[in-house]
Design an enzyme around this catalytic site. Structure first.
Site, PDB file in Angstrom:
ATOM      1  N   GLU A  93     144.246  32.324  31.403  1.00 40.85           N
ATOM      2  CA  GLU A  93     143.498  33.180  30.472  1.00 40.85           C
ATOM      3  C   GLU A  93     143.630  34.664  30.844  1.00 40.85           C
ATOM      4  O   GLU A  93     143.640  35.533  29.965  1.00 40.85           O
ATOM      5  CB  GLU A  93     142.027  32.758  30.435  1.00 40.85           C
ATOM      6  N   GLU A 146     141.467  22.566  31.163  1.00 41.51           N
ATOM      7  CA  GLU A 146     140.013  22.385  31.040  1.00 41.51           C
ATOM      8  C   GLU A 146     139.642  21.048  30.412  1.00 41.51           C
ATOM      9  O   GLU A 146     138.614  20.454  30.751  1.00 41.51           O
ATOM     10  CB  GLU A 146     139.405  23.541  30.221  1.00 41.51           C
TER      11      GLU A 146
HETATM   12  N1  COA Z   1     137.885  25.689  41.658  1.00 40.49           N
HETATM   13  C1  COA Z   1     137.486  25.558  42.909  1.00 40.49           C
HETATM   14  N2  COA Z   1     138.293  25.239  43.933  1.00 40.49           N
HETATM   15  C2  COA Z   1     139.584  25.053  43.651  1.00 40.49           C
HETATM   16  C3  COA Z   1     140.099  25.149  42.336  1.00 40.49           C
HETATM   17  C4  COA Z   1     139.189  25.508  41.304  1.00 40.49           C
HETATM   18  N3  COA Z   1     139.582  25.703  40.045  1.00 40.49           N
HETATM   19  N4  COA Z   1     141.426  24.871  42.365  1.00 40.49           N
HETATM   20  C5  COA Z   1     141.731  24.617  43.639  1.00 40.49           C
HETATM   21  N5  COA Z   1     140.630  24.713  44.418  1.00 40.49           N
HETATM   22  C6  COA Z   1     140.537  24.504  45.870  1.00 40.49           C
HETATM   23  C7  COA Z   1     140.460  23.048  46.236  1.00 40.49           C
HETATM   24  O1  COA Z   1     139.129  22.580  46.179  1.00 40.49           O
HETATM   25  C8  COA Z   1     141.025  23.082  47.639  1.00 40.49           C
HETATM   26  O2  COA Z   1     140.023  23.547  48.513  1.00 40.49           O
HETATM   27  P1  COA Z   1     139.636  22.662  49.823  1.00 40.49           P
HETATM   28  O3  COA Z   1     140.912  22.648  50.626  1.00 40.49           O
HETATM   29  O4  COA Z   1     138.533  23.436  50.452  1.00 40.49           O
HETATM   30  O5  COA Z   1     139.252  21.323  49.306  1.00 40.49           O
HETATM   31  C9  COA Z   1     142.074  24.175  47.568  1.00 40.49           C
HETATM   32  O6  COA Z   1     141.727  25.001  46.477  1.00 40.49           O
HETATM   33  C10 COA Z   1     143.478  23.666  47.340  1.00 40.49           C
HETATM   34  O7  COA Z   1     143.459  22.877  46.153  1.00 40.49           O
HETATM   35  P2  COA Z   1     144.063  21.392  46.101  1.00 40.49           P
HETATM   36  O8  COA Z   1     143.459  20.723  44.911  1.00 40.49           O
HETATM   37  O9  COA Z   1     143.896  20.714  47.404  1.00 40.49           O
HETATM   38  O10 COA Z   1     145.620  21.717  45.871  1.00 40.49           O
HETATM   39  P3  COA Z   1     146.697  20.796  45.149  1.00 40.49           P
HETATM   40  O11 COA Z   1     147.996  21.499  45.393  1.00 40.49           O
HETATM   41  O12 COA Z   1     146.551  19.383  45.566  1.00 40.49           O
HETATM   42  O13 COA Z   1     146.352  20.856  43.578  1.00 40.49           O
HETATM   43  C11 COA Z   1     145.773  21.918  41.507  1.00 40.49           C
HETATM   44  C12 COA Z   1     146.489  22.054  42.856  1.00 40.49           C
HETATM   45  C13 COA Z   1     145.814  23.287  40.844  1.00 40.49           C
HETATM   46  C14 COA Z   1     146.465  20.881  40.648  1.00 40.49           C
HETATM   47  C15 COA Z   1     144.314  21.483  41.729  1.00 40.49           C
HETATM   48  O14 COA Z   1     143.733  22.314  42.726  1.00 40.49           O
HETATM   49  C16 COA Z   1     143.461  21.596  40.492  1.00 40.49           C
HETATM   50  O15 COA Z   1     143.521  20.754  39.639  1.00 40.49           O
HETATM   51  N6  COA Z   1     142.620  22.651  40.418  1.00 40.49           N
HETATM   52  C17 COA Z   1     141.736  22.859  39.276  1.00 40.49           C
HETATM   53  C18 COA Z   1     142.496  23.478  38.108  1.00 40.49           C
HETATM   54  C19 COA Z   1     141.557  23.607  36.908  1.00 40.49           C
HETATM   55  O16 COA Z   1     141.121  22.647  36.325  1.00 40.49           O
HETATM   56  N7  COA Z   1     141.253  24.877  36.548  1.00 40.49           N
HETATM   57  C20 COA Z   1     140.420  25.157  35.424  1.00 40.49           C
HETATM   58  C21 COA Z   1     138.999  25.301  35.840  1.00 40.49           C
HETATM   59  S1  COA Z   1     137.950  25.646  34.441  1.00 40.49           S
END
Ligand code: COA
Length: 263
Positions: A117, A137
């Site tokens: 965004e 989302e």
């Molecule tokens: N909010 C809060 N924390 C987040 C985050 C988010 N949107 N995206 C990643 N993190 C954090 C994870 O909790 C993790 O922290 P931790 O090590 O303390 O647990 C760290 O960042 C690394 O993320 P991780 O999920 O372990 O990495 P990954 O490479 O396995 O996966 C993604 C990457 C982007 C696929 C996954 O983090 C994800 O799905 N994030 C959310 C994306 C999303 O839905 N965004 C829209 C929100 S409205």
């Protein structure tokens, strides 16, 4: 606690770096507030002529809104969730969109949710070949809330936007380029140089003219054509008494390079 957004200024270009690399630069409330405060400062700093926004991590531009934090606001009910999460995120992207100096995103890695965004809201964007975008989302059972239901359809067209919003499929930097979400895709090592060159190409011109173009285009996109044309005319009228417009016209007529003062 480290600053959630870093700011450096160099050769008239401010670089803002989203700085929660351990959390893939997820946008918590502090990061949104810090970004807004920095933009307030940069707006009135005459040294700063352009802003580059990037992420502090090899992997991420931003993974979007901080799910841990905003899920607590959701638990408090609709009023708290809208006040603390939605309005804050919308204020952040709206401020970037309307900022009177050019804002360029340098998308260095994954740009999911709020990260995407931000790329939608800023004026220009360049992406590393390794950048990956998504509108995830719907995976959380919700729509995007930082303008993501509004701006992508205007940029890319309704059906392309709806496909991405409804599937949550990831998409590449080259697809983002095809859709008009980014202006260029470059090898990762060239990303910041590409963003700076783009900024420098704009900074050759009058900052007043740049601001009026940004304002007219941004307001115009958010209103009907008749109102948009009125805005265009108002922006031009504001420039008529300035040195920069007189100088631009005189320099063209005299076949010399213009010297803009921003006044
Ligand atoms: N909010 C809060 N924390 C987040 C985050 C988010 N949107 N995206 C990643 N993190 C954090 C994870 O909790 C993790 O922290 P931790 O090590 O303390 O647990 C760290 O960042 C690394 O993320 P991780 O999920 O372990 O990495 P990954 O490479 O396995 O996966 C993604 C990457 C982007 C696929 C996954 O983090 C994800 O799905 N994030 C959310 C994306 C999303 O839905 N965004 C829209 C929100 S409205």
């Amino acid at each position: 606690m480290a600053d959630t957004v870093l700011c450096t200024v160099d050769d008239g270009i401010a670089t803002l770096t989203l700085n929660r690399p351990d959390k893939l630069n997820a946008i918590n409330y502090d990061m949104a507030d810090t970004l807004l405060a920095l933009l307030d400062r940069l707006e009135t700093d005459d040294v700063v002529r352009a802003v580059i926004l990037t992420g502090a991590s090899d992997a991420a531009f931003s993974a979007g809104g901080d799910i841990h934090e905003f899920s607590q606001s959701v638990a408090l009910g609709a009023n708290a969730a809208v006040r603390d999460f939605v309005r804050r995120g919308q204020a952040m992207t709206a401020r970037l969109e309307a900022f009177p100096k050019p804002v360029i995103a340098a998308v260095n890695g994954l740009a999911f949710g709020g990260g995407c965004e931000i790329a939608e809201a800023v004026h220009l964007a360049v992406a590393s070949e390794k950048a990956i975008f998504a509108k995830p989302e719907i995976n959380l059972g919700m729509p995007p809330t930082f303008g993501g239901t509004q701006r992508l359809s205007r940029l890319a067209g309704r059906k392309r936007a709806l496909e991405l919003l409804l599937t949550a499929d990831r998409f590449s930097a080259s697809r983002a380029l095809d859709m008009g979400l980014v202006n260029a895709v470059v090898p990762d090592e060239d990303l910041m140089a590409c963003a700076r060159t783009l900024a420098a190409r704009i900074m050759r011109h009058s900052p007043l003219a740049a601001a009026s173009i940004i304002t007219a285009v941004t307001r115009g996109l958010n209103m009907g054509v008749a109102e948009g044309l009125l805005t265009e005319s108002e922006q031009f009228a504001k420039l008529v008494p300035t040195h920069d417009l007189r100088e631009g016209l005189d320099a063209w007529i005299a076949r010399r390079r213009p010297h803009y003062t921003g006044a």
